[in-house]
Write an enzyme that holds these catalytic residues in place. Sequence first.
Site, PDB file in Angstrom:
ATOM      1  N   ALA A  96     -29.809 -21.381  22.013  1.00 38.98           N
ATOM      2  CA  ALA A  96     -29.270 -22.456  22.854  1.00 38.98           C
ATOM      3  C   ALA A  96     -28.094 -23.149  22.194  1.00 38.98           C
ATOM      4  O   ALA A  96     -27.554 -24.100  22.730  1.00 38.98           O
ATOM      5  CB  ALA A  96     -30.366 -23.468  23.167  1.00 38.98           C
TER       6      ALA A  96
ATOM      7  N   GLU B 200     -15.561 -27.989  16.621  1.00 39.51           N
ATOM      8  CA  GLU B 200     -16.146 -26.713  17.068  1.00 39.51           C
ATOM      9  C   GLU B 200     -15.193 -25.569  16.739  1.00 39.51           C
ATOM     10  O   GLU B 200     -13.986 -25.662  17.005  1.00 39.51           O
ATOM     11  CB  GLU B 200     -16.401 -26.784  18.575  1.00 39.51           C
ATOM     12  CG  GLU B 200     -17.599 -26.006  19.010  1.00 39.51           C
ATOM     13  CD  GLU B 200     -18.899 -26.576  18.451  1.00 39.51           C
ATOM     14  OE1 GLU B 200     -19.445 -25.966  17.505  1.00 39.51           O
ATOM     15  OE2 GLU B 200     -19.351 -27.626  18.939  1.00 39.51           O
ATOM     16  N   HIS B 201     -15.750 -24.516  16.165  1.00 37.92           N
ATOM     17  CA  HIS B 201     -14.970 -23.351  15.725  1.00 37.92           C
ATOM     18  C   HIS B 201     -13.952 -23.741  14.644  1.00 37.92           C
ATOM     19  O   HIS B 201     -12.906 -23.113  14.505  1.00 37.92           O
ATOM     20  CB  HIS B 201     -14.271 -22.668  16.912  1.00 37.92           C
ATOM     21  CG  HIS B 201     -15.223 -21.929  17.801  1.00 37.92           C
ATOM     22  ND1 HIS B 201     -15.682 -20.666  17.514  1.00 37.92           N
ATOM     23  CD2 HIS B 201     -15.835 -22.299  18.948  1.00 37.92           C
ATOM     24  CE1 HIS B 201     -16.527 -20.273  18.485  1.00 37.92           C
ATOM     25  NE2 HIS B 201     -16.640 -21.247  19.354  1.00 37.92           N
ATOM     26  N   THR B 202     -14.251 -24.775  13.927  1.00 39.85           N
ATOM     27  CA  THR B 202     -13.388 -25.170  12.807  1.00 39.85           C
ATOM     28  C   THR B 202     -14.002 -24.751  11.470  1.00 39.85           C
ATOM     29  O   THR B 202     -13.280 -24.692  10.474  1.00 39.85           O
ATOM     30  CB  THR B 202     -13.189 -26.706  12.785  1.00 39.85           C
ATOM     31  OG1 THR B 202     -14.459 -27.311  12.993  1.00 39.85           O
ATOM     32  CG2 THR B 202     -12.223 -27.153  13.862  1.00 39.85           C
ATOM     33  N   ASP B 203     -15.288 -24.442  11.469  1.00 41.71           N
ATOM     34  CA  ASP B 203     -15.938 -24.206  10.156  1.00 41.71           C
ATOM     35  C   ASP B 203     -15.391 -22.950   9.473  1.00 41.71           C
ATOM     36  O   ASP B 203     -15.056 -22.987   8.291  1.00 41.71           O
ATOM     37  CB  ASP B 203     -17.467 -24.244  10.223  1.00 41.71           C
ATOM     38  CG  ASP B 203     -18.118 -23.205  11.122  1.00 41.71           C
ATOM     39  OD1 ASP B 203     -17.388 -22.523  11.892  1.00 41.71           O
ATOM     40  OD2 ASP B 203     -19.346 -23.073  11.070  1.00 41.71           O
TER      41      ASP B 203
ATOM     42  N   ASP C  24     -24.192 -24.619   9.974  1.00 40.09           N
ATOM     43  CA  ASP C  24     -25.582 -24.707  10.446  1.00 40.09           C
ATOM     44  C   ASP C  24     -26.554 -24.841   9.283  1.00 40.09           C
ATOM     45  O   ASP C  24     -27.453 -25.682   9.287  1.00 40.09           O
ATOM     46  CB  ASP C  24     -25.950 -23.458  11.262  1.00 40.09           C
ATOM     47  CG  ASP C  24     -25.066 -23.282  12.478  1.00 40.09           C
ATOM     48  OD1 ASP C  24     -24.189 -24.142  12.723  1.00 40.09           O
ATOM     49  OD2 ASP C  24     -25.245 -22.273  13.185  1.00 40.09           O
TER      50      ASP C  24
HETATM   51  P1  ADP Z   1     -29.178 -20.193  17.754  1.00 36.69           P
HETATM   52  O1  ADP Z   1     -29.103 -20.242  16.277  1.00 36.69           O
HETATM   53  O2  ADP Z   1     -28.080 -20.917  18.440  1.00 36.69           O
HETATM   54  O3  ADP Z   1     -30.500 -20.622  18.280  1.00 36.69           O
HETATM   55  P2  ADP Z   1     -28.884 -17.395  17.217  1.00 36.69           P
HETATM   56  O4  ADP Z   1     -28.614 -16.240  18.089  1.00 36.69           O
HETATM   57  O5  ADP Z   1     -28.000 -17.671  16.079  1.00 36.69           O
HETATM   58  O6  ADP Z   1     -28.998 -18.662  18.183  1.00 36.69           O
HETATM   59  O7  ADP Z   1     -30.335 -17.260  16.620  1.00 36.69           O
HETATM   60  C1  ADP Z   1     -31.445 -16.965  17.464  1.00 36.69           C
HETATM   61  C2  ADP Z   1     -32.268 -15.885  16.817  1.00 36.69           C
HETATM   62  O8  ADP Z   1     -32.984 -16.425  15.688  1.00 36.69           O
HETATM   63  C3  ADP Z   1     -33.343 -15.350  17.734  1.00 36.69           C
HETATM   64  O9  ADP Z   1     -32.853 -14.314  18.555  1.00 36.69           O
HETATM   65  C4  ADP Z   1     -34.386 -14.845  16.739  1.00 36.69           C
HETATM   66  O10 ADP Z   1     -34.011 -13.573  16.242  1.00 36.69           O
HETATM   67  C5  ADP Z   1     -34.258 -15.830  15.597  1.00 36.69           C
HETATM   68  N1  ADP Z   1     -35.262 -16.902  15.700  1.00 36.69           N
HETATM   69  C6  ADP Z   1     -35.041 -18.215  15.792  1.00 36.69           C
HETATM   70  N2  ADP Z   1     -36.194 -18.906  15.843  1.00 36.69           N
HETATM   71  C7  ADP Z   1     -37.189 -18.013  15.773  1.00 36.69           C
HETATM   72  C8  ADP Z   1     -38.630 -18.082  15.780  1.00 36.69           C
HETATM   73  N3  ADP Z   1     -39.247 -19.248  15.873  1.00 36.69           N
HETATM   74  N4  ADP Z   1     -39.319 -16.927  15.675  1.00 36.69           N
HETATM   75  C9  ADP Z   1     -38.681 -15.745  15.574  1.00 36.69           C
HETATM   76  N5  ADP Z   1     -37.344 -15.616  15.581  1.00 36.69           N
HETATM   77  C10 ADP Z   1     -36.598 -16.716  15.679  1.00 36.69           C
HETATM   78 MG    MG Z   2     -27.530 -19.426  15.067  1.00 36.42          MG
END
Ligand code: ADP
Ligand code: MG
Length: 381
Positions: free
Chosen positions: A119, A29-32, A166
Amino acid sequence: MLQAFRERFGSAAGLRIFRAPGRVNLIGEHTDYNLGFVLPVALDLACYVGASPSGDGRIRVWSENRRELREWPAAEIAQLRPSGDWSDYVVGVAQELIRAGIPIQPRNLMVRSAVPEGAGLSSSAALEVSCARALLEDRAVDPLELAQWCRHAEGTFVGMPCGIMDQYVSVFGREGAAIRIDCRSLEHEAVTLPPGVVFLAVNSMAKHALANSAYKERTRECAEAAERLGVASLRDASAERLETAHLPDPLGRRARHVVTENARVEQFVAACREGDVPRMGRLFLESHASLRDDYEVSCAELDFLVETAAGLPGVHGARMTGGGFGGCTVNLLRPDAADEFAGRISSAYQGRFGVIPRIYSCRPANGAEEITNFESIPAPG
Ligand code: ADP
Ligand code: MG
Protein backbone atom coordinates in the site's frame (compact mmCIF):
# COMPACT_ATOMS: atom_id res chain seq x y z
CA MET A 1 0.75 -13.36 20.29
CA LEU A 2 2.19 -15.55 23.05
CA GLN A 3 -0.77 -17.91 22.72
CA ALA A 4 -0.62 -17.94 18.91
CA PHE A 5 3.11 -18.64 19.04
CA ARG A 6 2.62 -21.56 21.39
CA GLU A 7 -0.11 -23.02 19.19
CA ARG A 8 2.02 -22.71 16.06
CA PHE A 9 5.36 -23.94 17.40
CA GLY A 10 4.41 -26.03 20.42
CA SER A 11 6.45 -23.91 22.82
CA ALA A 12 7.01 -20.25 23.46
CA ALA A 13 9.91 -20.75 25.87
CA GLY A 14 12.27 -17.79 25.69
CA LEU A 15 9.92 -15.86 23.40
CA ARG A 16 10.95 -12.29 22.65
CA ILE A 17 8.99 -9.94 20.44
CA PHE A 18 10.32 -7.06 18.37
CA ARG A 19 8.41 -4.39 16.55
CA ALA A 20 9.37 -2.28 13.55
CA PRO A 21 7.02 0.34 12.09
CA GLY A 22 5.74 1.06 8.64
CA ARG A 23 5.93 4.63 7.52
CA VAL A 24 4.18 7.32 5.62
CA ASN A 25 6.28 9.81 3.76
CA LEU A 26 4.95 13.33 4.35
CA ILE A 27 6.95 14.93 1.56
CA GLY A 28 10.09 14.30 -0.47
CA GLU A 29 8.93 11.64 -2.94
CA HIS A 30 11.39 9.92 -5.29
CA THR A 31 14.14 12.08 -3.84
CA ASP A 32 15.83 9.40 -1.73
CA TYR A 33 17.65 7.60 -4.53
CA ASN A 34 18.65 11.03 -5.84
CA LEU A 35 20.43 11.56 -2.51
CA GLY A 36 18.12 14.40 -1.51
CA PHE A 37 15.73 14.98 1.39
CA VAL A 38 12.74 13.05 2.64
CA LEU A 39 10.39 13.56 5.58
CA PRO A 40 8.72 10.34 6.65
CA VAL A 41 7.03 9.48 9.93
CA ALA A 42 7.18 6.03 11.51
CA LEU A 43 3.66 4.75 12.16
CA ASP A 44 2.10 2.95 15.05
CA LEU A 45 1.12 0.42 12.38
CA ALA A 46 4.01 -2.02 12.73
CA CYS A 47 5.31 -5.49 12.01
CA TYR A 48 5.78 -7.67 15.11
CA VAL A 49 8.15 -10.62 15.05
CA GLY A 50 8.25 -13.13 17.87
CA ALA A 51 11.35 -15.34 18.13
CA SER A 52 12.33 -18.25 20.32
CA PRO A 53 15.00 -20.95 20.06
CA SER A 54 13.82 -23.77 17.79
CA GLY A 55 16.06 -26.35 19.45
CA ASP A 56 16.45 -28.42 16.27
CA GLY A 57 18.93 -26.46 14.19
CA ARG A 58 16.24 -25.07 11.91
CA ILE A 59 14.95 -21.61 11.18
CA ARG A 60 11.21 -21.39 10.68
CA VAL A 61 9.21 -18.33 9.71
CA TRP A 62 5.43 -18.32 9.94
CA SER A 63 3.66 -15.33 8.48
CA GLU A 64 0.30 -14.97 10.16
CA ASN A 65 -0.74 -12.57 7.42
CA ARG A 66 0.09 -15.03 4.65
CA ARG A 67 -0.68 -18.14 6.71
CA GLU A 68 2.47 -19.66 5.27
CA LEU A 69 5.48 -21.37 6.81
CA ARG A 70 9.00 -21.44 5.41
CA GLU A 71 11.89 -23.32 6.99
CA TRP A 72 15.54 -24.08 6.40
CA PRO A 73 18.47 -25.58 8.31
CA ALA A 74 20.11 -22.58 10.00
CA ALA A 75 23.49 -23.72 8.70
CA GLU A 76 22.28 -23.40 5.09
CA ILE A 77 20.87 -19.87 5.29
CA ALA A 78 24.03 -18.30 3.91
CA GLN A 79 23.83 -20.41 0.72
CA LEU A 80 20.13 -19.94 -0.09
CA ARG A 81 19.13 -18.40 -3.39
CA PRO A 82 16.11 -16.10 -3.72
CA SER A 83 12.86 -18.02 -4.06
CA GLY A 84 10.78 -15.14 -5.39
CA ASP A 85 8.34 -15.00 -2.49
CA TRP A 86 7.95 -13.07 0.76
CA SER A 87 10.51 -15.18 2.61
CA ASP A 88 13.23 -13.53 0.52
CA TYR A 89 12.94 -10.46 2.76
CA VAL A 90 13.73 -12.63 5.80
CA VAL A 91 16.49 -14.69 4.22
CA GLY A 92 18.01 -11.60 2.60
CA VAL A 93 18.26 -9.87 5.98
CA ALA A 94 19.71 -13.00 7.63
CA GLN A 95 22.37 -13.20 4.92
CA GLU A 96 23.31 -9.55 5.49
CA LEU A 97 23.81 -10.26 9.18
CA ILE A 98 25.94 -13.30 8.39
CA ARG A 99 28.00 -11.21 5.98
CA ALA A 100 28.55 -8.70 8.79
CA GLY A 101 29.95 -11.53 10.92
CA ILE A 102 26.83 -12.06 13.02
CA PRO A 103 25.92 -15.74 13.41
CA ILE A 104 22.25 -16.68 12.96
CA GLN A 105 20.83 -18.95 15.63
CA PRO A 106 18.15 -21.59 14.98
CA ARG A 107 14.88 -19.82 15.75
CA ASN A 108 11.17 -20.10 15.30
CA LEU A 109 9.86 -16.77 14.06
CA MET A 110 6.30 -15.56 13.91
CA VAL A 111 5.42 -12.52 11.83
CA ARG A 112 2.31 -10.48 12.52
CA SER A 113 2.08 -7.24 10.62
CA ALA A 114 -0.47 -4.46 10.88
CA VAL A 115 1.13 -2.69 7.92
CA PRO A 116 -0.94 -3.35 4.79
CA GLU A 117 1.15 -5.01 2.09
CA GLY A 118 1.92 -3.12 -1.05
CA ALA A 119 0.00 0.00 0.00
CA GLY A 120 3.04 2.26 0.01
CA LEU A 121 3.30 2.24 3.81
CA SER A 122 6.40 0.09 3.65
CA SER A 123 5.37 -3.27 4.97
CA SER A 124 8.61 -4.56 3.42
CA ALA A 125 10.93 -2.43 5.54
CA ALA A 126 8.83 -3.17 8.63
CA LEU A 127 9.27 -6.88 7.91
CA GLU A 128 13.01 -6.58 7.26
CA VAL A 129 13.81 -4.45 10.29
CA SER A 130 11.65 -6.45 12.71
CA CYS A 131 13.21 -9.72 11.50
CA ALA A 132 16.69 -8.26 11.75
CA ARG A 133 16.06 -7.12 15.32
CA ALA A 134 14.61 -10.53 16.20
CA LEU A 135 17.66 -12.31 14.75
CA LEU A 136 20.06 -9.91 16.47
CA GLU A 137 18.47 -10.42 19.90
CA ASP A 138 20.74 -8.61 22.38
CA ARG A 139 23.59 -7.91 20.05
CA ALA A 140 24.13 -4.16 19.93
CA VAL A 141 24.70 -2.85 16.42
CA ASP A 142 24.98 0.58 14.90
CA PRO A 143 21.36 1.47 14.01
CA LEU A 144 22.43 3.06 10.74
CA GLU A 145 24.18 -0.17 9.77
CA LEU A 146 21.05 -2.08 10.65
CA ALA A 147 19.02 0.11 8.27
CA GLN A 148 21.65 -0.32 5.55
CA TRP A 149 21.72 -4.11 5.86
CA CYS A 150 17.95 -4.21 5.48
CA ARG A 151 18.02 -1.91 2.50
CA HIS A 152 20.77 -3.93 0.90
CA ALA A 153 18.80 -7.13 1.42
CA GLU A 154 15.83 -5.62 -0.42
CA GLY A 155 17.99 -4.23 -3.20
CA THR A 156 19.99 -7.37 -3.89
CA PHE A 157 18.37 -10.53 -2.53
CA VAL A 158 14.77 -9.43 -3.12
CA GLY A 159 15.80 -7.55 -6.24
CA MET A 160 13.95 -4.30 -5.57
CA PRO A 161 16.52 -1.52 -5.66
CA CYS A 162 15.23 1.09 -3.23
CA GLY A 163 16.42 4.17 -1.41
CA ILE A 164 17.30 4.14 2.27
CA MET A 165 14.22 6.02 3.53
CA ASP A 166 11.94 3.13 4.50
CA GLN A 167 14.45 1.16 6.53
CA TYR A 168 15.96 4.31 8.00
CA VAL A 169 12.73 5.65 9.43
CA SER A 170 11.68 2.18 10.58
CA VAL A 171 14.84 2.21 12.71
CA PHE A 172 15.02 5.89 13.73
CA GLY A 173 11.33 6.94 13.96
CA ARG A 174 10.30 9.15 16.85
CA GLU A 175 6.92 9.51 18.53
CA GLY A 176 5.21 12.81 17.68
CA ALA A 177 7.76 13.75 15.04
CA ALA A 178 8.65 13.37 11.41
CA ILE A 179 12.21 12.45 10.51
CA ARG A 180 14.01 14.66 8.01
CA ILE A 181 16.66 12.51 6.39
CA ASP A 182 19.52 13.75 4.29
CA CYS A 183 19.89 10.76 2.01
CA ARG A 184 23.48 11.64 1.13
CA SER A 185 25.03 12.24 4.54
CA LEU A 186 22.55 9.78 6.10
CA GLU A 187 22.03 12.16 8.97
CA HIS A 188 18.62 12.99 10.31
CA GLU A 189 16.78 15.34 12.58
CA ALA A 190 13.41 14.91 14.26
CA VAL A 191 10.90 17.55 13.22
CA THR A 192 8.15 17.98 15.78
CA LEU A 193 4.75 18.19 14.14
CA PRO A 194 2.59 21.19 15.04
CA PRO A 195 -0.43 20.63 17.28
CA GLY A 196 -3.93 20.72 15.86
CA VAL A 197 -3.33 18.55 12.78
CA VAL A 198 -3.73 14.89 11.96
CA PHE A 199 -2.49 12.88 9.03
CA LEU A 200 -4.69 10.23 7.46
CA ALA A 201 -3.57 7.81 4.78
CA VAL A 202 -6.20 6.73 2.27
CA ASN A 203 -5.46 3.49 0.48
CA SER A 204 -6.64 3.56 -3.12
CA MET A 205 -6.43 -0.26 -3.07
CA ALA A 206 -5.00 0.07 -6.59
CA LYS A 207 -1.72 -1.63 -7.50
CA HIS A 208 -0.78 -0.98 -11.07
CA ALA A 209 1.70 -3.37 -12.61
CA LEU A 210 3.63 -0.40 -13.96
CA ALA A 211 5.05 0.46 -10.54
CA ASN A 212 8.18 -1.72 -10.58
CA SER A 213 9.24 -1.08 -14.17
CA ALA A 214 8.55 2.65 -13.85
CA TYR A 215 10.63 2.81 -10.68
CA LYS A 216 13.60 1.35 -12.50
CA GLU A 217 12.98 3.62 -15.49
CA ARG A 218 12.85 6.74 -13.29
CA THR A 219 16.07 5.69 -11.56
CA ARG A 220 17.72 5.46 -14.98
CA GLU A 221 16.26 8.75 -16.17
CA CYS A 222 17.49 10.55 -13.07
CA ALA A 223 20.99 9.13 -13.49
CA GLU A 224 21.03 10.26 -17.10
CA ALA A 225 19.72 13.74 -16.23
CA ALA A 226 22.40 14.11 -13.55
CA GLU A 227 25.07 13.07 -16.01
CA ARG A 228 23.93 15.57 -18.62
CA LEU A 229 23.84 18.28 -15.96
CA GLY A 230 27.36 17.37 -14.89
CA VAL A 231 26.42 16.68 -11.26
CA ALA A 232 27.02 13.61 -9.13
CA SER A 233 23.31 13.28 -8.43
CA LEU A 234 20.19 15.40 -8.90
CA ARG A 235 20.59 16.47 -5.29
CA ASP A 236 23.31 18.80 -6.56
CA ALA A 237 21.34 20.34 -9.42
CA SER A 238 20.09 23.88 -8.86
CA ALA A 239 16.89 25.28 -10.37
CA GLU A 240 19.00 27.78 -12.38
CA ARG A 241 21.29 25.12 -13.79
CA LEU A 242 18.28 23.07 -14.78
CA GLU A 243 16.66 25.97 -16.59
CA THR A 244 19.69 26.79 -18.71
CA ALA A 245 20.49 23.14 -19.52
CA HIS A 246 17.35 22.51 -21.64
CA LEU A 247 17.34 18.77 -21.08
CA PRO A 248 15.26 16.79 -23.59
CA ASP A 249 11.83 15.61 -22.54
CA PRO A 250 11.12 13.74 -20.28
CA LEU A 251 14.51 14.16 -18.56
CA GLY A 252 13.91 17.87 -17.93
CA ARG A 253 10.60 17.21 -16.20
CA ARG A 254 12.00 14.32 -14.15
CA ALA A 255 14.87 16.49 -12.94
CA ARG A 256 12.54 19.42 -12.26
CA HIS A 257 10.45 17.22 -9.99
CA VAL A 258 13.47 16.16 -7.98
CA VAL A 259 14.88 19.68 -7.68
CA THR A 260 11.57 21.30 -6.70
CA GLU A 261 10.63 18.42 -4.40
CA ASN A 262 13.87 18.74 -2.44
CA ALA A 263 13.11 22.43 -1.99
CA ARG A 264 9.59 21.58 -0.84
CA VAL A 265 10.95 19.34 1.92
CA GLU A 266 12.94 22.25 3.30
CA GLN A 267 9.95 24.58 3.01
CA PHE A 268 7.70 22.03 4.68
CA VAL A 269 10.10 21.61 7.61
CA ALA A 270 10.18 25.40 8.03
CA ALA A 271 6.38 25.54 7.89
CA CYS A 272 6.17 22.79 10.55
CA ARG A 273 8.45 24.76 12.84
CA GLU A 274 6.43 27.94 12.33
CA GLY A 275 3.16 26.08 12.77
CA ASP A 276 2.11 27.36 9.35
CA VAL A 277 -0.38 24.60 8.61
CA PRO A 278 -1.98 26.17 5.51
CA ARG A 279 1.48 26.36 3.94
CA MET A 280 2.12 22.71 4.78
CA GLY A 281 -1.11 21.89 2.98
CA ARG A 282 -0.20 23.92 -0.10
CA LEU A 283 3.15 22.15 -0.30
CA PHE A 284 1.32 18.81 -0.24
CA LEU A 285 -0.75 19.86 -3.24
CA GLU A 286 2.27 21.21 -5.13
CA SER A 287 4.15 17.97 -4.48
CA HIS A 288 1.26 15.98 -5.88
CA ALA A 289 1.03 18.10 -9.02
CA SER A 290 4.75 17.64 -9.60
CA LEU A 291 4.55 13.86 -9.17
CA ARG A 292 1.55 13.76 -11.51
CA ASP A 293 2.77 16.06 -14.27
CA ASP A 294 6.58 16.06 -14.14
CA TYR A 295 7.48 12.70 -12.66
CA GLU A 296 4.40 10.90 -14.01
CA VAL A 297 4.03 8.34 -11.26
CA SER A 298 0.45 9.09 -10.23
CA CYS A 299 -2.69 7.41 -11.56
CA ALA A 300 -6.41 8.18 -11.91
CA GLU A 301 -7.23 6.76 -8.49
CA LEU A 302 -4.63 8.83 -6.63
CA ASP A 303 -5.50 12.00 -8.56
CA PHE A 304 -9.18 11.50 -7.73
CA LEU A 305 -8.43 10.99 -4.02
CA VAL A 306 -6.28 14.12 -3.87
CA GLU A 307 -8.73 16.31 -5.80
CA THR A 308 -11.66 15.08 -3.72
CA ALA A 309 -9.78 15.58 -0.44
CA ALA A 310 -8.79 19.10 -1.38
CA GLY A 311 -12.46 20.05 -1.67
CA LEU A 312 -13.51 18.65 1.72
CA PRO A 313 -13.92 20.76 4.88
CA GLY A 314 -10.99 20.89 7.29
CA VAL A 315 -8.50 19.49 4.76
CA HIS A 316 -5.31 21.52 4.37
CA GLY A 317 -3.76 19.41 1.65
CA ALA A 318 -3.29 15.95 0.20
CA ARG A 319 -0.80 14.14 -1.99
CA MET A 320 0.11 10.69 -3.20
CA THR A 321 2.74 9.06 -1.02
CA GLY A 322 5.10 6.19 -1.75
CA GLY A 323 6.28 5.04 -5.16
CA GLY A 324 3.01 5.77 -6.96
CA PHE A 325 0.78 3.94 -9.48
CA GLY A 326 -1.54 3.07 -6.62
CA GLY A 327 -1.02 2.83 -2.90
CA CYS A 328 -1.96 5.66 -0.59
CA THR A 329 -2.53 9.35 -0.40
CA VAL A 330 -1.55 11.25 2.74
CA ASN A 331 -3.96 13.91 3.92
CA LEU A 332 -3.35 16.79 6.31
CA LEU A 333 -6.44 17.88 8.17
CA ARG A 334 -8.00 19.28 11.31
CA PRO A 335 -8.62 16.56 13.90
CA ASP A 336 -12.29 17.45 14.20
CA ALA A 337 -12.74 17.03 10.45
CA ALA A 338 -11.41 13.45 10.37
CA ASP A 339 -14.70 11.56 10.73
CA GLU A 340 -16.56 13.52 8.10
CA PHE A 341 -13.53 13.31 5.82
CA ALA A 342 -13.39 9.53 6.12
CA GLY A 343 -17.07 9.11 5.32
CA ARG A 344 -17.11 11.48 2.40
CA ILE A 345 -13.92 10.40 0.70
CA SER A 346 -14.92 6.81 1.08
CA SER A 347 -18.31 7.22 -0.55
CA ALA A 348 -16.94 9.45 -3.31
CA TYR A 349 -14.24 6.92 -4.15
CA GLN A 350 -16.67 4.05 -4.06
CA GLY A 351 -19.00 5.93 -6.36
CA ARG A 352 -16.23 6.55 -8.89
CA PHE A 353 -14.18 3.32 -8.74
CA GLY A 354 -16.52 0.83 -7.04
CA VAL A 355 -13.94 0.13 -4.35
CA ILE A 356 -13.98 1.02 -0.67
CA PRO A 357 -10.69 2.68 0.28
CA ARG A 358 -9.11 1.81 3.59
CA ILE A 359 -8.21 4.70 5.83
CA TYR A 360 -5.40 4.69 8.37
CA SER A 361 -4.69 7.19 11.07
CA CYS A 362 -0.98 8.07 10.89
CA ARG A 363 0.15 8.53 14.46
CA PRO A 364 3.91 9.18 14.50
CA ALA A 365 5.52 6.43 16.57
CA ASN A 366 8.95 5.25 17.63
CA GLY A 367 11.27 3.18 15.48
CA ALA A 368 12.18 -0.47 16.01
CA GLU A 369 12.20 -1.73 19.57
CA GLU A 370 11.68 -4.80 21.70
CA ILE A 371 8.17 -5.21 23.10
CA THR A 372 8.02 -6.19 26.71
CA ASN A 373 4.28 -5.70 27.21
CA PHE A 374 2.87 -8.44 24.99
CA GLU A 375 -0.66 -7.17 25.73
CA SER A 376 0.09 -4.10 23.64
CA ILE A 377 0.47 -6.15 20.46
CA PRO A 378 -2.57 -5.82 18.19
CA ALA A 379 -4.67 -8.87 17.36
CA PRO A 380 -4.10 -10.41 13.90
CA GLY A 381 -6.07 -9.29 10.87
P1 ADP B 1 5.17 -1.99 0.67
O1 ADP B 1 6.51 -2.02 1.29
O2 ADP B 1 4.78 -0.65 0.16
O3 ADP B 1 4.11 -2.55 1.55
P2 ADP B 1 6.45 -3.84 -1.11
O4 ADP B 1 6.04 -4.41 -2.40
O5 ADP B 1 7.72 -3.13 -0.99
O6 ADP B 1 5.23 -2.93 -0.63
O7 ADP B 1 6.49 -4.99 -0.03
C1 ADP B 1 5.40 -5.90 0.11
C2 ADP B 1 5.94 -7.30 0.20
O8 ADP B 1 6.57 -7.50 1.49
C3 ADP B 1 4.86 -8.35 0.13
O9 ADP B 1 4.56 -8.68 -1.21
C4 ADP B 1 5.50 -9.51 0.88
O10 ADP B 1 6.39 -10.21 0.03
C5 ADP B 1 6.33 -8.81 1.93
N1 ADP B 1 5.61 -8.72 3.21
C6 ADP B 1 5.29 -7.62 3.89
N2 ADP B 1 4.65 -7.92 5.04
C7 ADP B 1 4.57 -9.25 5.11
C8 ADP B 1 4.02 -10.19 6.05
N3 ADP B 1 3.43 -9.77 7.16
N4 ADP B 1 4.15 -11.51 5.78
C9 ADP B 1 4.76 -11.93 4.65
N5 ADP B 1 5.27 -11.10 3.73
C10 ADP B 1 5.19 -9.78 3.94
MG1 MG C 1 8.37 -1.63 0.29
